[in-house]
Write an enzyme that holds these catalytic residues in place. Structure first.
Site, PDB file in Angstrom:
ATOM      1  N   ARG A 113      -9.496   8.268  20.095  1.00 26.19           N
ATOM      2  CA  ARG A 113     -10.144   9.544  19.837  1.00 26.19           C
ATOM      3  C   ARG A 113     -11.593   9.462  20.289  1.00 26.19           C
ATOM      4  O   ARG A 113     -11.967   9.983  21.309  1.00 26.19           O
ATOM      5  CB  ARG A 113     -10.087   9.880  18.340  1.00 26.19           C
ATOM      6  N   LYS A 116       0.836  -1.204   0.000  1.00 24.69           N
ATOM      7  CA  LYS A 116       0.000   0.000   0.000  1.00 24.69           C
ATOM      8  C   LYS A 116       0.869   1.252   0.000  1.00 24.69           C
ATOM      9  O   LYS A 116       1.509   1.551   0.997  1.00 24.69           O
ATOM     10  CB  LYS A 116      -0.888  -0.024   1.264  1.00 24.69           C
TER      11      LYS A 116
HETATM   12  P1  ADP Z   1      -3.080   3.291  12.228  1.00 22.61           P
HETATM   13  O1  ADP Z   1      -3.163   3.156  10.738  1.00 22.61           O
HETATM   14  O2  ADP Z   1      -2.213   2.230  12.865  1.00 22.61           O
HETATM   15  O3  ADP Z   1      -4.387   3.486  12.944  1.00 22.61           O
HETATM   16  P2  ADP Z   1      -2.541   6.129  12.668  1.00 22.61           P
HETATM   17  O4  ADP Z   1      -1.313   6.865  12.284  1.00 22.61           O
HETATM   18  O5  ADP Z   1      -3.815   6.533  12.017  1.00 22.61           O
HETATM   19  O6  ADP Z   1      -2.190   4.600  12.414  1.00 22.61           O
HETATM   20  O7  ADP Z   1      -2.765   6.214  14.247  1.00 22.61           O
HETATM   21  C1  ADP Z   1      -1.856   5.648  15.156  1.00 22.61           C
HETATM   22  C2  ADP Z   1      -2.482   5.642  16.523  1.00 22.61           C
HETATM   23  O8  ADP Z   1      -2.680   6.973  16.996  1.00 22.61           O
HETATM   24  C3  ADP Z   1      -3.867   4.980  16.582  1.00 22.61           C
HETATM   25  O9  ADP Z   1      -3.986   4.287  17.805  1.00 22.61           O
HETATM   26  C4  ADP Z   1      -4.827   6.150  16.535  1.00 22.61           C
HETATM   27  O10 ADP Z   1      -6.059   5.842  17.162  1.00 22.61           O
HETATM   28  C5  ADP Z   1      -4.037   7.182  17.339  1.00 22.61           C
HETATM   29  N1  ADP Z   1      -4.415   8.556  17.019  1.00 22.61           N
HETATM   30  C6  ADP Z   1      -4.288   9.209  15.837  1.00 22.61           C
HETATM   31  N2  ADP Z   1      -4.724  10.487  15.933  1.00 22.61           N
HETATM   32  C7  ADP Z   1      -5.140  10.653  17.213  1.00 22.61           C
HETATM   33  C8  ADP Z   1      -5.736  11.747  17.961  1.00 22.61           C
HETATM   34  N3  ADP Z   1      -5.988  12.921  17.384  1.00 22.61           N
HETATM   35  N4  ADP Z   1      -6.046  11.536  19.250  1.00 22.61           N
HETATM   36  C9  ADP Z   1      -5.821  10.349  19.831  1.00 22.61           C
HETATM   37  N5  ADP Z   1      -5.271   9.272  19.201  1.00 22.61           N
HETATM   38  C10 ADP Z   1      -4.936   9.417  17.908  1.00 22.61           C
END
Ligand code: ADP
Length: 160
Positions: free
Chosen positions: A90, A41
């Site tokens: 979140r 991906k």
């Molecule tokens: P993934 O694809 O593994 O979910 P992300 O980069 O989207 O990777 O997120 C990594 C982690 O950080 C996840 O556990 C996600 O829920 C958390 N996360 C991302 N943005 C926020 C935020 N604004 N507040 C709290 N947790 C967050």
């Protein structure tokens, strides 16, 4: 020594991720923020770009290291001797997926525990996908991402 890993896509890293990371760095001796590389991906940014932008964004956090990995998170966590997996929550909508993930990881290796953290309310709604959408539609992302990410993404957009 309590070593935590904070795995994720970080495509790109946001103030939400950074707040989770700061909280984790205050609790654990060492935190490794690790970009999950998925060969199949192609994300918005390459793994190398994500790692570089995280490195620039965590300067001044001495117990934080930046890395990337391929394959199962739990195998990577075992390999580097981590005791804890950090994930962020979140909204309730994150809960179901994160719960399933943490229980699967416990079934694979019960010694490594998942710890969930939340951010300050002002960072709670931020997500990498929203940032990409704002950027692609000409909006201002400066409030949502660390400065190195802002500079890189606005430069990248202007170059297109
Ligand atoms: P993934 O694809 O593994 O979910 P992300 O980069 O989207 O990777 O997120 C990594 C982690 O950080 C996840 O556990 C996600 O829920 C958390 N996360 C991302 N943005 C926020 C935020 N604004 N507040 C709290 N947790 C967050």
């Amino acid at each position: 020594m309590k070593i935590a890993i904070y795995p994720g896509s970080f495509d790109p890293i946001t103030y939400g991720h950074l707040d989770i990371l700061k909280n984790a760095a205050g609790i654990f001796d060492k935190v490794i923020i690790a970009v999950a590389h998925n060969g199949e991906k192609r994300g918005f940014l390459s793994t190398q770009e994500r790692v570089r932008l995280i490195k620039e964004s965590v300067k001044g956090m001495p117990n934080v290291k930046v890395d990337s990995f391929e394959g199962l998170t739990i195998e990577y966590a075992k390999k580097i001797g981590a005791n804890v997996l950090i994930r962020g929550l979140r909204a309730v909508s994150d809960f179901e997926y994160e719960m399933q993930l943490s229980q699967t990881n416990s079934a694979l290796c019960d010694e490594i525990k998942t710890v969930f953290l939340t951010t300050k309310p002002e960072y709670n709604f931020i997500s990498s996908s929203t940032i990409k959408e704002i950027l692609q539609n000409g909006g201002d992302i400066s409030k949502f991402v660390p400065e190195p990410v802002f500079k890189f993404l606005t430069g990248k957009k202007n170059a297109v």
